[in-house]
Design a protein around this motif. Structure first.
Motif, PDB file in Angstrom:
ATOM      1  N   SER A  13      -6.961  -0.234 -11.491  1.00  0.00           N
ATOM      2  CA  SER A  13      -7.840   0.729 -10.832  1.00  0.00           C
ATOM      3  C   SER A  13      -8.992   0.032 -10.118  1.00  0.00           C
ATOM      4  N   ARG A  14      -9.122   0.320  -8.828  1.00  0.00           N
ATOM      5  CA  ARG A  14     -10.271  -0.191  -8.079  1.00  0.00           C
ATOM      6  C   ARG A  14     -11.540   0.583  -8.423  1.00  0.00           C
TER       7      ARG A  14
ATOM      8  N   SER B 104      -3.735  -1.210  -0.806  1.00  0.00           N
ATOM      9  CA  SER B 104      -4.833  -0.455  -0.187  1.00  0.00           C
ATOM     10  C   SER B 104      -5.172   0.816  -0.970  1.00  0.00           C
ATOM     11  N   ASN B 105      -4.442   1.076  -2.041  1.00  0.00           N
ATOM     12  CA  ASN B 105      -4.677   2.285  -2.837  1.00  0.00           C
ATOM     13  C   ASN B 105      -5.816   2.082  -3.840  1.00  0.00           C
ATOM     14  N   ASP B 106      -6.339   3.201  -4.339  1.00  0.00           N
ATOM     15  CA  ASP B 106      -7.341   3.121  -5.397  1.00  0.00           C
ATOM     16  C   ASP B 106      -6.723   2.581  -6.678  1.00  0.00           C
ATOM     17  N   GLU B 107      -5.429   2.867  -6.889  1.00  0.00           N
ATOM     18  CA  GLU B 107      -4.715   2.343  -8.042  1.00  0.00           C
ATOM     19  C   GLU B 107      -3.567   1.468  -7.542  1.00  0.00           C
ATOM     20  N   VAL B 108      -3.681   0.176  -7.837  1.00  0.00           N
ATOM     21  CA  VAL B 108      -2.676  -0.787  -7.400  1.00  0.00           C
ATOM     22  C   VAL B 108      -1.620  -0.921  -8.494  1.00  0.00           C
ATOM     23  N   GLU B 109      -0.348  -0.877  -8.109  1.00  0.00           N
ATOM     24  CA  GLU B 109       0.744  -0.947  -9.072  1.00  0.00           C
ATOM     25  C   GLU B 109       1.189  -2.391  -9.283  1.00  0.00           C
TER      26      GLU B 109
ATOM     27  N   SER C 215       2.716  -2.943  -1.291  1.00  0.00           N
ATOM     28  CA  SER C 215       2.508  -1.713  -0.511  1.00  0.00           C
ATOM     29  C   SER C 215       1.400  -0.836  -1.107  1.00  0.00           C
ATOM     30  N   THR C 216       0.948  -1.147  -2.313  1.00  0.00           N
ATOM     31  CA  THR C 216      -0.084  -0.327  -2.947  1.00  0.00           C
ATOM     32  C   THR C 216      -1.462  -0.988  -2.926  1.00  0.00           C
TER      33      THR C 216
ATOM     34  N   TYR D 226      -1.149  -0.072 -13.900  1.00  0.00           N
ATOM     35  CA  TYR D 226      -2.017   0.378 -12.814  1.00  0.00           C
ATOM     36  C   TYR D 226      -3.351  -0.345 -12.896  1.00  0.00           C
TER      37      TYR D 226
ATOM     38  N   ARG E 233       2.826  -4.819  -6.508  1.00  0.00           N
ATOM     39  CA  ARG E 233       3.557  -4.118  -5.443  1.00  0.00           C
ATOM     40  C   ARG E 233       2.651  -4.103  -4.212  1.00  0.00           C
TER      41      ARG E 233
END
Length: 378
Positions: free
Chosen positions: A47-48, A26-31, A23-24, A45, A21
């Protein structure tokens, strides 16, 4: 100083064609959509923070190496070490070298709650071989107690042991876990000879560590003062430890004390050995037993006795105390530690024909059963 490689999980997922996904990112948890269960709701998920993935739909987890093993661009199933070597040659996958320093050998052991959870999951992945089950039954335990105590056979097959370790590493960080070590980014279980794994538990019934009772103790060579080399039977029990792999993030294990039986009892029976304690407690109607993992391993004894706060302590060490000066010396030390922590301290003695308290209780049980059988026959 060597190093292992930590491959970027997000780069690896994109290389493997995993549906992420966007849109995720840049998140710590990418979907992402899980390729293992073909999830359509992006419940995997990445996880960075931990560089690990986990699917909340099917429960599959792992890292970049395990993901690449199953979903690499070539579409072939790779072993973890093959996946690791292949990722070394993938320029699109970020990586950083993590130094492996000798000091890592002194890494702090994991907290008891984490340790117990991981060891419990390890035992769930193992089985108890028939010959080991028979051994335990012959000691006086029944099938229900054997299952409850979670005894297992140590896996001697390298491929099976690695599969089990990969399964655990996909769900847990194995740093600080005695019995595990890592080379080239891959976790392994230390190799031992065949035997029974015995959980060593604390007052809260959490697993502190695992001991192995070897089927055939290793032979050790000893040189006498006269310079003659002789062979002797080695240690029957050994901790599941990776202290010999300290340069590879292995972890040693302290000599914990096993607690079993009715933990609310005001009387503690003290003996040697986790398995011996389990058997003696069961045969005595679940009396409270503590088992030193080695008669001279008293480092935790004061702490354990203080936590149990008994009124009475009954020492029940093996009857070779009569002939073994080292056991007699340890017996004096045990009493010196325990006597001030209770109202009454006493020693049990029994015929030397039954070496341990478990042997004595089993003898009494079998004798009683035999006498009842004779009485009914008359």
């Amino acid at each position: 100083m060597g190093a292992y490689i930590n491959f970027d999980l997000i780069d690896t997922a994109e290389l493997c064609g995993i549906d992420i996904r966007r849109s995720t990112l840049s998140n710590d948890e990418v979907e992402a959509r899980c390729p293992y269960c073909c999830d359509h709701r992006y419940r995997m998920y990445l996880s960075r923070l931990t560089n690990m993935f986990y699917c909340h739909n099917c429960g599959t987890g792992g890292n970049a190496v395990t993901l690449y093993s199953s979903f690499n661009p070539k579409g072939v199933c790779l072993k973890n070490y093959e996946s690791y070597n292949a990722l070394l040659n993938e320029p699109s996958v970020g990586r950083h070298d993590v130094p492996v320093q000798p000091e890592k050998s002194n890494a702090q052991i994991r907290e008891i709650e984490e340790r117990s959870e991981i060891y419990t999951e390890l035992l769930k992945l193992l089985r108890l071989e028939k010959e080991h089950c028979t051994n335990l039954l012959n000691r006086g335990l029944d099938s229900e107690r054997i299952a409850r105590n979670m005894y297992r056979s140590f896996p001697t097959d390298n491929a099976e042991r690695q599969w089990i370790c990969d399964s655990l590493a996909a769900r847990y960080d194995l740093h600080g876990m005695p019995g595990f070590y890592r080379t080239d980014g891959i976790w392994h279980i230390a190799a031992f000879k065949s035997g029974i794994l015995i959980p060593i538990r604390n007052k809260q019934n959490l697993i502190q560590g695992l001991q192995i009772r070897f089927d055939n103790p290793p032979v050790k060579r000893v040189t006498t003062p006269e310079g003659i080399t002789i062979e002797k039977i080695g240690t029957r029990f050994m901790w599941l430890s990776s202290s010999k792999q300290k340069k590879f993030e292995g972890t040693s294990v302290p000599s914990y004390i096993h607690i079993t039986g009715n933990r609310d009892s005001d009387t503690v029976y003290l003996t040697e050995g986790g398995l011996k304690s389990d058997v003696a407690s069961y045969l005595s109607g679940d009396k409270l037993f503590i088992g030193l993992t080695g008669v001279q391993n008293t480092g935790f004894l004061k702490e354990v006795i203080s936590s149990l706060s008994p009124k009475r302590i009954v020492e029940a060490v093996d009857m070779d105390v009569r002939s073994n000066p080292q056991v007699r010396k340890a017996q004096v030390k045990i009493q010196a530690i325990c006597a001030p922590l209770c109202e009454t301290y006493k020693r049990l003695f029994w015929p030397i024909d039954q070496k341990g308290i478990d042997d004595l209780l089993l003898f009494r049980k079998l004798k009683k059963e035999y006498e009842e059988k004779i009485r009914k026959g008359n």
